[in-house]
Each structure stands twice: as C-alpha cells, then as structure tokens.
Design a protein around this motif. Structure first.
Motif, PDB file in Angstrom:
ATOM      1  N   SER A 415      46.342  52.177  46.487  1.00 36.54           N
ATOM      2  CA  SER A 415      46.089  52.386  45.161  1.00 36.54           C
ATOM      3  C   SER A 415      44.480  52.721  44.917  1.00 36.54           C
ATOM      4  O   SER A 415      44.038  52.644  44.000  1.00 36.54           O
ATOM      5  CB  SER A 415      46.205  51.083  44.364  1.00 36.54           C
ATOM      6  N   VAL A 417      41.916  50.990  46.191  1.00 45.30           N
ATOM      7  CA  VAL A 417      41.106  50.095  45.704  1.00 45.30           C
ATOM      8  C   VAL A 417      40.036  49.920  46.968  1.00 45.30           C
ATOM      9  O   VAL A 417      40.573  49.461  48.185  1.00 45.30           O
ATOM     10  CB  VAL A 417      41.891  48.691  45.428  1.00 45.30           C
ATOM     11  N   SER A 447      47.066  47.031  40.910  1.00 44.07           N
ATOM     12  CA  SER A 447      47.296  48.535  40.490  1.00 44.07           C
ATOM     13  C   SER A 447      47.516  48.542  39.084  1.00 44.07           C
ATOM     14  O   SER A 447      46.877  49.611  38.222  1.00 44.07           O
ATOM     15  CB  SER A 447      48.289  49.085  41.234  1.00 44.07           C
ATOM     16  N   GLN A 449      46.393  46.677  36.529  1.00 42.09           N
ATOM     17  CA  GLN A 449      45.234  46.536  35.904  1.00 42.09           C
ATOM     18  C   GLN A 449      44.682  47.712  35.884  1.00 42.09           C
ATOM     19  O   GLN A 449      43.706  48.166  34.709  1.00 42.09           O
ATOM     20  CB  GLN A 449      44.314  45.291  36.650  1.00 42.09           C
ATOM     21  N   ARG A 450      44.590  48.584  36.915  1.00 40.24           N
ATOM     22  CA  ARG A 450      43.570  49.862  36.784  1.00 40.24           C
ATOM     23  C   ARG A 450      44.475  50.908  35.888  1.00 40.24           C
ATOM     24  O   ARG A 450      43.751  51.965  35.253  1.00 40.24           O
ATOM     25  CB  ARG A 450      43.605  50.619  38.198  1.00 40.24           C
ATOM     26  N   CYS A 453      43.206  50.011  32.445  1.00 44.98           N
ATOM     27  CA  CYS A 453      41.864  50.698  32.233  1.00 44.98           C
ATOM     28  C   CYS A 453      41.855  51.962  31.951  1.00 44.98           C
ATOM     29  O   CYS A 453      41.257  52.388  30.979  1.00 44.98           O
ATOM     30  CB  CYS A 453      40.956  50.166  33.192  1.00 44.98           C
ATOM     31  N   GLU A 467      33.428  49.751  35.605  1.00 42.79           N
ATOM     32  CA  GLU A 467      33.495  48.511  35.897  1.00 42.79           C
ATOM     33  C   GLU A 467      32.808  48.209  37.077  1.00 42.79           C
ATOM     34  O   GLU A 467      32.595  48.920  38.161  1.00 42.79           O
ATOM     35  CB  GLU A 467      35.000  48.021  36.429  1.00 42.79           C
ATOM     36  N   VAL A 472      35.425  43.847  39.453  1.00 35.02           N
ATOM     37  CA  VAL A 472      36.523  44.346  40.252  1.00 35.02           C
ATOM     38  C   VAL A 472      36.946  43.232  41.120  1.00 35.02           C
ATOM     39  O   VAL A 472      38.000  42.868  41.359  1.00 35.02           O
ATOM     40  CB  VAL A 472      36.159  45.661  41.110  1.00 35.02           C
TER      41      VAL A 472
END
Length: 503
Positions: A415, A417, A447, A449-450, A453, A467, A472
């Motif tokens: 993802s 991150v 994932s 949550q991203r 956004c 962010e 994060v």
C-alpha cells in the motif's frame, strides 16, 4: 395426547397401516394387478382384462381409489426422476443382437440348412428399405423355416444326431458398442486403474449423475500463491510436503512397503491460516495433483442414502486420479460425535460410511496416492473414531513477533506506506495475540484510510492538506486498535487439546 381424526382413527395409526401396506410384498402385488386390470379395461382390452382377473384371482370386493391409476403413477415417477436427475427416464430399450442357427453334423442336411439360411439372408438384404421391425419379423420367419426343415430332416434320418449352435451375429451396432461401452459415455474423463471390479460402479445412471456432481468439486482455477507467502507454521508445511510432494518427487523411497502420511487434521483459532495452507498446497501442485475441495453442501443430500453414495463416488474417483488430495473444510460439521440424541439416522449412516472409507477393508486407497487434509476450529466436537483415522493432528499457531513484523511489512509495503523501525515495533506490540487474518484486516483498514483521503472532496479554492507523520502514526495505531482479537480466547483451549490428543 394423539389427535383423533375425523373418522375416529388417529393420523399416526393411519400412517402406520399405509406404511405396512407399502412394505408388504403380497399387498404390492395385489395393488399392481388391480392397476393393470383397470388400465386394460379403460383401453378396450376386455379379453386380456378378463384373463388377468381369472389368473390373478382378483375379486370384486376391492376397487381402485378414484385418484389412482397406472397412467398417473407413470407420470408421477417421470416427474420425480426428472426433478432428481435432470432428465426423464428411459422405460424401453432395444432387444439384444440377432442369432443364427448352424448344424455341424450331416453333410446333406447341413447343405440344405445352409441353402435355407442363405435364401433367408438374401430375402432380408433385398428388403433393407423396410422398417427394422419388419426386417426382424422376416428374419424370424426365415429362422422358423430353417428350423422346420431341420425337423423334417430329423424325421427321415433317425440315425444322424443333430447339433445346433446359436451364435451372435456381428453387426455394426455391436461392434460400435464393443469399441465404446455405452455405460461410460457420461464418465469418459474417469481414469480406470487396477481395480476393474469397481468400474461397474458407474454402470447405473444414478451413479453417473453423482460422479458429475463430485467432478464439480475438483479445483481448476489458477491461484497465485507460494509457500513463502505463509508466515510461520513450518512444521505443518513440512508434514504436508512429506505427504504429497515427497512421494511424487522420490517414488523410490516408498517402493518397499513404506507409505507416506495419508491424513492430516489442522486445528486452531479462526483466521490462523488453515485454509490458506490448503490453498498454497493446491497452487504448488496444480499441474501434478487432483485437488477435491469438499464442503457440506456437496456431501449432504435430501434423498435417502444418497450422501453415502456421494462419499463412495468421491473416494472412487480420487483413487482413479492419483495422486489426489481430498480437502474437508470445517470437517466438524460432518464428523460430530455419534452418541448425541439429536442425531438423525441418516447422519449416523453417513458417518459410518465415511469411517469405513477412511480406514476400512473395502477401500484401502489412503496411503496409495490419496491424501486427506481436513481443517477445523472445534476439534473437541469431532468423534473419537474420526480422530483415530487422522495420523497427524497439528495446531496452527498464532504468528510470533518476527512473523508479525514480516507480515506487516509485506502488507503495508503493497500500500506504499512508509514505516520506520519505531512505528513498526509499536504495531508489532499492538498486534500481539492477533491471527494472520486479523493483521490483514488491520492493514486493509490503513489502506482504506488512504483511499478515503484521496476521494475526499477538497475545500473550495484550496488543496488537500498533506498529512503529517504524527497523523499517519495515529491512524496506523487506530487501525490496529479497532481490531478485537478473537484467537486469544480459544488459543488456550486449542493448546490443551493439542497436548492431550495431538501428534
């Protein structure tokens, strides 16, 4: 109290009487004779009906009910057969092949007989354009004439002994049937092994339909998984490889009586990776092993005795498609304890049949290319007789700290991150007592949550605020805290059961 019916007879006693009438052979025979007698009268066969009444000793004390007749029973049976098997039944079939008569003694009489049969054959050949029934009738007339000629010859030659031989004519139809037997037309994909007597299993259309049902459980779709995708549980992986892959790669090791593991039971909390092991086994052996994925919806049937037949067909087909793996997911639903008062008779018969197939005298196929893999969340609900059939019983453990760290990095790396070591250590600590599937759900929440956004509408006239690292990290911790682990509630019970029954 029993509810009394309209005419003073209880419903239960009436059902008992009707059941006894159906089971009694003489009663069934009498009922069928009355049905045939009524049918003959309704269709104008009065002499045949009278002859049937006299020979069957039918009295005038009984008569058929108004809603029962032979034609209605025929239609009801055809509808039932179509509903069960998806096709209507065949009631009539063609007769067997023709025969010819030959005489082996007496030269003059044999010549006369040969001439007679030859003339009959020539007559049948000239009438090929007629219907099959007419040709068959003419042929029988010819054979009758030949037999009559033989009788006349016997009267004139008492000293000669006549020997007749009846042979089957070699026709095009019989040759075709010999090349391709009709009872294998629906099961052409089944390989036949050394047990030739078992091939008669699919002679009946009922068994062929069940065979088609079992063939739907064979997995064929590709799955992109590898052994490296599993975090931990190395002992279970090694046992599965020993049972399935080692006999394929090194058959010479099992040529002198040694047999690989024939059955393995995987147990553990939900989400610990039992079904994932089966998926990886299928993905790694897809081109070399036949994989049967068995569920209760396939095994359990509403028809009496059909569930046991499905089991027999399953093990028969697995033995013909070796090497094969039979995977029972959530097997406790099929192998619960047999001493329960709530168990139905059909359930007990099904369990007894499965016990016999797993370790019985008739089907000793396990260990000869057929491997049974089963998974359960409730091993203490399985009957002890089934537990004895499983040579290995393995607990699928929860991932440790190192395995959780590798799993989190793999899932969040997909993802995009970024994780520092401090944040990774916090997530590993938060995921203590988590199963592999629960860690996957937490990483999936991150994932998503991203995604939220990225799809959130931006404020009017401005860009979406970026962010910060603190935000994060807070989102990552919130995602892991939202998951409530269920495995820790059952892990202690599984560990205790493994100590008492595991191997």
């Amino acid at each position: 109290m029993k509810t009394q019916g309209k005419y003073g007879v209880t419903a239960q006693s009436t059902a008992t009487i009707l059941c006894e009438d159906v089971r009694n052979f003489s009663t069934r025979r009498r009922n069928m004779l009355y049905l045939m007698h009524r049918y003959l009268l309704e269709n104008g066969y009065y002499s045949s009906a009278e002859a049937l009444k006299n020979e069957g000793r039918l009295s005038d004390d009984f008569e058929l009910c108004d809603n029962v007749d032979l034609d209605a029973i025929y239609l009801e049976y055809a509808s039932f057969f179509n509903m069960k098997f998806g096709k209507y039944p065949r009631i009539l079939k063609k007769m067997s092949a023709k025969i010819k008569v030959e005489r082996t003694t007496g030269a003059a009489t044999a010549a006369t007989l040969t001439a007679t049969v030859a003339s009959t054959t020539a007559k049948d050949t000239s009438n090929k354009t007629n219907k099959d029934s007419s040709s068959l009738a003419n042929w029988h007339v010819g054979v009758g004439a030949a037999a009559s000629q033989i009788n006349n010859s016997m009267e004139h030659q008492q000293s000669n002994q006549l020997k007749l031989h009846i042979k089957k004519l070699e026709t095009t139809t019989t040759t075709t049937e010999q090349q391709q037997p009709s009872h294998y037309s629906g099961m052409s994909e089944i390989e036949h092994g050394a047990h030739a007597t078992d091939d008669a299993l699919f002679c009946s259309m009922d068994w062929q339909v069940l065979g088609e049902l079992v063939k739907t459980t064979i997995l064929r779709e590709p799955i992109n998984l590898r052994w490296s995708d599993i975090c931990g549980n190395h002992r279970a992986i090694e046992l599965i490889k020993e049972a399935v892959l080692t006999p394929i790669d090194y058959p010479q090791l099992f040529a002198h009586g040694l047999r690989p593991w024939r059955s393995l039971l995987l147990h553990g909390p939900p989400g610990s990776g039992k079904t994932l092991l089966a998926k990886v086994l299928y993905a790694e052996t897809q081109s070399r092993v036949t994989f049967f994925n068995i569920t209760a919806s396939v095994m359990v049937s509403k028809w009496r005795g059909e569930s046991e037949k499905i089991l027999r067909v399953l093990f028969h087909m697995a033995a013909r498609r070796t090497p094969a793996v039979i995977f029972f997911d959530e097997i406790e639903g099929l192998t619960s304890k047999r001493d329960r008062a709530t168990d139905h008779e059909s359930s007990k018969r099904f369990k007894n049949e499965l016990l016999q197939l797993l370790d019985g005298m008739e089907h000793n196929t396990l260990g000869h290319g057929v491997f049974v893999l089963a998974s359960t969340n409730l091993p203490w609900d399985i009957d002890e007789a089934f537990l004895r059939r499983f040579e290995k019983k393995i607990l699928i453990q929860l991932p440790n700290a190192l395995e959780r760290s590798n799993l989190i990095q793999r899932l969040l790396g997909a993802s995009n991150v970024s994780l520092n070591q401090h944040l990774l250590d916090q997530l590993v600590a938060l995921s203590d007592q988590y199963t592999g599937d629960e860690i996957r759900l937490a990483c999936k929440e991150i994932s998503m949550q991203r995604v939220r956004c990225a799809t959130r509408p931006s404020p009017a006239g401005g860009a979406v605020p970026k962010e910060t690292q603190a935000i994060v990290e807070a989102n990552l911790e919130r995602a892991f805290k939202q998951v409530h682990p269920l495995g820790q509630k059952l892990l202690a019970k599984h560990e205790q059961w493994q100590q008492e029954n595991g191997s």
